[in-house]
Design a protein around this motif. Sequence first.
Motif, PDB file in Angstrom:
ATOM      1  N   ALA A 435     -11.907   9.204   1.493  1.00  0.00           N
ATOM      2  CA  ALA A 435     -12.144   7.762   2.184  1.00  0.00           C
ATOM      3  C   ALA A 435     -12.266   8.102   3.566  1.00  0.00           C
ATOM      4  O   ALA A 435     -13.143   7.638   4.423  1.00  0.00           O
ATOM      5  CB  ALA A 435     -10.696   7.143   1.953  1.00  0.00           C
ATOM      6  N   ALA A 436     -11.723   9.150   4.113  1.00  0.00           N
ATOM      7  CA  ALA A 436     -11.580   9.878   5.363  1.00  0.00           C
ATOM      8  C   ALA A 436     -13.100  10.396   5.631  1.00  0.00           C
ATOM      9  O   ALA A 436     -13.704  10.123   6.834  1.00  0.00           O
ATOM     10  CB  ALA A 436     -10.477  10.780   5.701  1.00  0.00           C
ATOM     11  N   ALA A 437     -13.790  10.831   4.828  1.00  0.00           N
ATOM     12  CA  ALA A 437     -15.028  11.356   4.695  1.00  0.00           C
ATOM     13  C   ALA A 437     -16.051  10.205   4.607  1.00  0.00           C
ATOM     14  O   ALA A 437     -17.066  10.803   4.991  1.00  0.00           O
ATOM     15  CB  ALA A 437     -15.167  12.389   3.569  1.00  0.00           C
ATOM     16  N   GLY A 438     -15.632   9.133   4.216  1.00  0.00           N
ATOM     17  CA  GLY A 438     -16.765   7.963   4.400  1.00  0.00           C
ATOM     18  C   GLY A 438     -17.228   7.596   2.986  1.00  0.00           C
ATOM     19  O   GLY A 438     -18.258   6.991   2.766  1.00  0.00           O
ATOM     20  N   ALA A 439     -16.654   8.177   1.735  1.00  0.00           N
ATOM     21  CA  ALA A 439     -16.915   7.863   0.573  1.00  0.00           C
ATOM     22  C   ALA A 439     -16.939   6.510   0.276  1.00  0.00           C
ATOM     23  O   ALA A 439     -16.106   5.876   0.796  1.00  0.00           O
ATOM     24  CB  ALA A 439     -16.406   8.900  -0.433  1.00  0.00           C
ATOM     25  N   ARG A 440     -18.047   5.997  -0.897  1.00  0.00           N
ATOM     26  CA  ARG A 440     -17.613   4.621  -1.322  1.00  0.00           C
ATOM     27  C   ARG A 440     -16.930   4.525  -2.352  1.00  0.00           C
ATOM     28  O   ARG A 440     -17.044   5.615  -3.172  1.00  0.00           O
ATOM     29  CB  ARG A 440     -19.046   4.228  -1.559  1.00  0.00           C
ATOM     30  CG  ARG A 440     -19.999   3.872  -0.355  1.00  0.00           C
ATOM     31  CD  ARG A 440     -21.464   3.260  -0.669  1.00  0.00           C
ATOM     32  NE  ARG A 440     -21.371   2.310  -1.420  1.00  0.00           N
ATOM     33  CZ  ARG A 440     -21.618   0.839  -1.022  1.00  0.00           C
ATOM     34  NH1 ARG A 440     -21.908   0.723   0.260  1.00  0.00           N
ATOM     35  NH2 ARG A 440     -21.665  -0.175  -1.659  1.00  0.00           N
ATOM     36  N   GLY A 441     -15.981   3.493  -2.532  1.00  0.00           N
ATOM     37  CA  GLY A 441     -15.089   3.331  -3.301  1.00  0.00           C
ATOM     38  C   GLY A 441     -13.727   2.624  -3.055  1.00  0.00           C
ATOM     39  O   GLY A 441     -13.876   1.737  -2.168  1.00  0.00           O
ATOM     40  N   TYR A 442     -12.680   2.972  -3.615  1.00  0.00           N
ATOM     41  CA  TYR A 442     -11.469   2.092  -3.569  1.00  0.00           C
ATOM     42  C   TYR A 442     -10.108   3.051  -3.434  1.00  0.00           C
ATOM     43  O   TYR A 442     -10.295   3.874  -3.904  1.00  0.00           O
ATOM     44  CB  TYR A 442     -11.288   0.770  -4.412  1.00  0.00           C
ATOM     45  CG  TYR A 442     -10.978   1.346  -5.625  1.00  0.00           C
ATOM     46  CD1 TYR A 442      -9.528   1.372  -6.143  1.00  0.00           C
ATOM     47  CD2 TYR A 442     -11.924   1.594  -6.609  1.00  0.00           C
ATOM     48  CE1 TYR A 442      -9.287   1.585  -7.266  1.00  0.00           C
ATOM     49  CE2 TYR A 442     -11.722   2.074  -7.842  1.00  0.00           C
ATOM     50  CZ  TYR A 442     -10.318   1.994  -8.306  1.00  0.00           C
ATOM     51  OH  TYR A 442      -9.929   2.182  -9.641  1.00  0.00           O
ATOM     52  N   LEU A 443      -9.330   2.527  -2.713  1.00  0.00           N
ATOM     53  CA  LEU A 443      -8.069   3.083  -2.375  1.00  0.00           C
ATOM     54  C   LEU A 443      -6.839   1.794  -2.830  1.00  0.00           C
ATOM     55  O   LEU A 443      -7.080   0.931  -2.824  1.00  0.00           O
ATOM     56  CB  LEU A 443      -7.563   3.401  -0.922  1.00  0.00           C
ATOM     57  CG  LEU A 443      -8.427   4.487  -0.265  1.00  0.00           C
ATOM     58  CD1 LEU A 443      -7.945   4.476   1.163  1.00  0.00           C
ATOM     59  CD2 LEU A 443      -8.120   5.748  -0.914  1.00  0.00           C
ATOM     60  N   VAL A 444      -5.980   2.442  -3.470  1.00  0.00           N
ATOM     61  CA  VAL A 444      -4.835   1.556  -3.895  1.00  0.00           C
ATOM     62  C   VAL A 444      -3.594   2.002  -3.068  1.00  0.00           C
ATOM     63  O   VAL A 444      -3.150   2.945  -3.164  1.00  0.00           O
ATOM     64  CB  VAL A 444      -4.581   1.789  -5.417  1.00  0.00           C
ATOM     65  CG1 VAL A 444      -3.302   0.801  -5.916  1.00  0.00           C
ATOM     66  CG2 VAL A 444      -5.612   1.168  -6.291  1.00  0.00           C
ATOM     67  N   ILE A 445      -3.149   1.012  -2.284  1.00  0.00           N
ATOM     68  CA  ILE A 445      -1.961   1.094  -1.419  1.00  0.00           C
ATOM     69  C   ILE A 445      -1.017  -0.161  -1.383  1.00  0.00           C
ATOM     70  O   ILE A 445      -1.214  -1.122  -0.678  1.00  0.00           O
ATOM     71  CB  ILE A 445      -2.290   1.628  -0.072  1.00  0.00           C
ATOM     72  CG1 ILE A 445      -3.348   2.618   0.117  1.00  0.00           C
ATOM     73  CG2 ILE A 445      -1.120   1.719   0.839  1.00  0.00           C
ATOM     74  CD1 ILE A 445      -3.790   2.832   1.465  1.00  0.00           C
ATOM     75  N   PRO A 446      -0.045  -0.402  -2.437  1.00  0.00           N
ATOM     76  CA  PRO A 446       0.594  -1.390  -2.497  1.00  0.00           C
ATOM     77  C   PRO A 446       1.315  -1.976  -1.555  1.00  0.00           C
ATOM     78  O   PRO A 446       1.347  -3.133  -1.435  1.00  0.00           O
ATOM     79  CB  PRO A 446       1.549  -1.092  -3.804  1.00  0.00           C
ATOM     80  CG  PRO A 446       1.025   0.101  -4.549  1.00  0.00           C
ATOM     81  CD  PRO A 446       0.188   0.928  -3.500  1.00  0.00           C
ATOM     82  N   ASP A 447       1.922  -1.194  -0.640  1.00  0.00           N
ATOM     83  CA  ASP A 447       2.620  -1.503   0.630  1.00  0.00           C
ATOM     84  C   ASP A 447       1.373  -2.039   1.429  1.00  0.00           C
ATOM     85  O   ASP A 447       0.861  -1.372   2.022  1.00  0.00           O
ATOM     86  CB  ASP A 447       3.506  -0.481   1.050  1.00  0.00           C
ATOM     87  CG  ASP A 447       4.286  -0.845   2.202  1.00  0.00           C
ATOM     88  OD1 ASP A 447       3.810  -1.424   3.337  1.00  0.00           O
ATOM     89  OD2 ASP A 447       5.476  -0.866   2.333  1.00  0.00           O
ATOM     90  N   ARG A 448       1.696  -3.432   1.959  1.00  0.00           N
ATOM     91  CA  ARG A 448       0.439  -3.884   2.927  1.00  0.00           C
ATOM     92  C   ARG A 448       0.639  -3.451   4.223  1.00  0.00           C
ATOM     93  O   ARG A 448      -0.504  -2.989   4.807  1.00  0.00           O
ATOM     94  CB  ARG A 448       0.521  -5.602   2.896  1.00  0.00           C
ATOM     95  CG  ARG A 448      -0.466  -6.159   3.564  1.00  0.00           C
ATOM     96  CD  ARG A 448      -0.560  -7.774   3.353  1.00  0.00           C
ATOM     97  NE  ARG A 448      -1.702  -8.471   3.855  1.00  0.00           N
ATOM     98  CZ  ARG A 448      -2.595  -8.616   3.173  1.00  0.00           C
ATOM     99  NH1 ARG A 448      -2.865  -8.636   1.835  1.00  0.00           N
ATOM    100  NH2 ARG A 448      -3.908  -9.440   3.725  1.00  0.00           N
ATOM    101  N   GLY A 449       1.640  -3.002   4.597  1.00  0.00           N
ATOM    102  CA  GLY A 449       1.820  -2.591   6.072  1.00  0.00           C
ATOM    103  C   GLY A 449       1.193  -1.115   6.188  1.00  0.00           C
ATOM    104  O   GLY A 449       0.630  -0.724   6.938  1.00  0.00           O
ATOM    105  N   LYS A 450       1.579  -0.029   5.191  1.00  0.00           N
ATOM    106  CA  LYS A 450       1.025   1.085   5.060  1.00  0.00           C
ATOM    107  C   LYS A 450      -0.567   1.052   4.749  1.00  0.00           C
ATOM    108  O   LYS A 450      -1.184   1.848   5.368  1.00  0.00           O
ATOM    109  CB  LYS A 450       1.744   1.965   3.938  1.00  0.00           C
ATOM    110  CG  LYS A 450       3.201   2.157   4.148  1.00  0.00           C
ATOM    111  CD  LYS A 450       3.561   2.961   2.938  1.00  0.00           C
ATOM    112  CE  LYS A 450       5.191   3.187   3.133  1.00  0.00           C
ATOM    113  NZ  LYS A 450       5.976   4.132   2.119  1.00  0.00           N
ATOM    114  N   ALA A 451      -0.940   0.135   4.015  1.00  0.00           N
ATOM    115  CA  ALA A 451      -2.418   0.040   3.952  1.00  0.00           C
ATOM    116  C   ALA A 451      -3.247  -0.440   5.056  1.00  0.00           C
ATOM    117  O   ALA A 451      -4.152   0.091   5.412  1.00  0.00           O
ATOM    118  CB  ALA A 451      -2.657  -1.164   2.797  1.00  0.00           C
ATOM    119  N   ILE A 452      -2.538  -1.233   5.853  1.00  0.00           N
ATOM    120  CA  ILE A 452      -3.175  -1.524   7.111  1.00  0.00           C
ATOM    121  C   ILE A 452      -3.051  -0.463   8.063  1.00  0.00           C
ATOM    122  O   ILE A 452      -4.160   0.008   8.892  1.00  0.00           O
ATOM    123  CB  ILE A 452      -2.405  -2.900   7.800  1.00  0.00           C
ATOM    124  CG1 ILE A 452      -2.817  -4.131   7.051  1.00  0.00           C
ATOM    125  CG2 ILE A 452      -2.850  -2.921   9.374  1.00  0.00           C
ATOM    126  CD1 ILE A 452      -1.951  -5.217   7.530  1.00  0.00           C
TER     127      ILE A 452
END
Length: 502
Positions: A435-452
Amino acid sequence: MRLADIIPDLHPLQMRGVREVEIGALYYDSRRVTAGGLFFALPGALTDGHRFVADAVESGAAAVVSERELNLPETVAAIRVRDARHALAAAARTFYHDPTAAMTVVGITGTNGKTTISYLVEALLTAAGRRPAVTGTVAYRFADRCYPAPNTTPESLDLQRLADQFRQAGSDSLVMEVSSHALDQQRVAGVSFDVAVFTNLTPEHLDYHRDMEDYFAAKSRLFRSPDGGRAPLAVINVDDPYGARLAGELPAAITCGRDVDARVRLLSSRVGLEGIQARVMTPHGELQLRSPLLGHFNLSNLLCAAAVGVALDLTKVQIEDGLANVSRVPGRLEPVANDLGAHLLVDYAHTGDALEKALETLKSLQPERLICLFGCGGDRDRGKRPVMGEVAGRLADLAIVSSDNPRTEDPQAIIADILPGLERVDRQELDPDQAAAGARGYLVIPDRGKAIDVAVKLLKTGDMLLVAGKGHEDYQIVGWQKIHFDDREQLLAALARRKEQP
């Protein structure tokens, strides 16, 4: 007020023990009843007011309105009606001396756009020298009075009480968001609407309504004659297929949109990062609209609001100036300031259609990278979850799947319902380095604060981040508990942490 003055509005099927008695207040919550109160036993989805009649009587209720025969003490009047919700609305209108009859009332219904249009119409009325109050998803407010909004549209009793308070405080007009739940539950049955607006209809609340036809039928009630009285003047967006259908049933409607036959129709427009400029033809002549709001869907909202101005017979200058005065709407593509050279926006989009419109708007502005952080609410329509996943996967470069308001559902189970939509458009789950390298796709981070926090750390100059789903809300519902959580505050905190630890 005497009970005898209220009874005609109830259209009773049966009465027992009715006598001359003074009613001090109306109630639908047995916990609030005081001596001399009139209690309405309302049927509900989760509970039934008939279960709490004994509590209301014990607290001093002088009379009870119900849909069933009740065994009450002889000192308590029992009034049986066909529809307790309609009876409550009618009684509240009388008890508060029909406040909306003395006000200009604009009701706005539809799946999306209600809040933004309510702010635009408020600005129109202000430009015309009026003093509008507003009830809707963000708050119930007038001048320095502002109350939290537990529902988009208050219960009928609360609505009439609010309208009376606003009128006594000096308001001469009321702008209302009207939900399908409110229409189905008779919450606005006692309101005298002058103008009714239809924005659009897309799949939503199908955990409540049987299907789209039932949903459309509920929305359509706003445009019908209440109790045989005068129907409001209709303003309808005919670019929406359900709007076109409704307009076909209401030939006197003021239609609006891009359609060449619309009475308020778009001639030309320019939509960009600087906002919206548009030429619009109306029965009042050509308008030049300028607005700092973003996106083609906000252009539709502006057209609806301009049509309301026409319906209210406002001048060309009042319409143009009023619409130009709305610079932002809480939680609707609301920008969050930063010094990264990126664009951070918070939006209330929580359906597939709303998310698609928001992402298409941002994609058209050609960001370097478009990141979308979203989730889906628990205990709500599961069918929209994969739809939102598919939309985010198709339009965003990076989707970050997180929690919204999980309520009593397991957040992981909600996310599991979203992921098939992402996979349907060939999006793959990434690790943080990808994700940091710019790849297209998705991450799953259930905790909304951590996701932000992760989303903010990934941002580079020229990127756009849309944090979708909660918008103006300043809470998260986990189980039955409301926890303070504001996406805007979380973004600012994440920006500060990134500055401290680059």
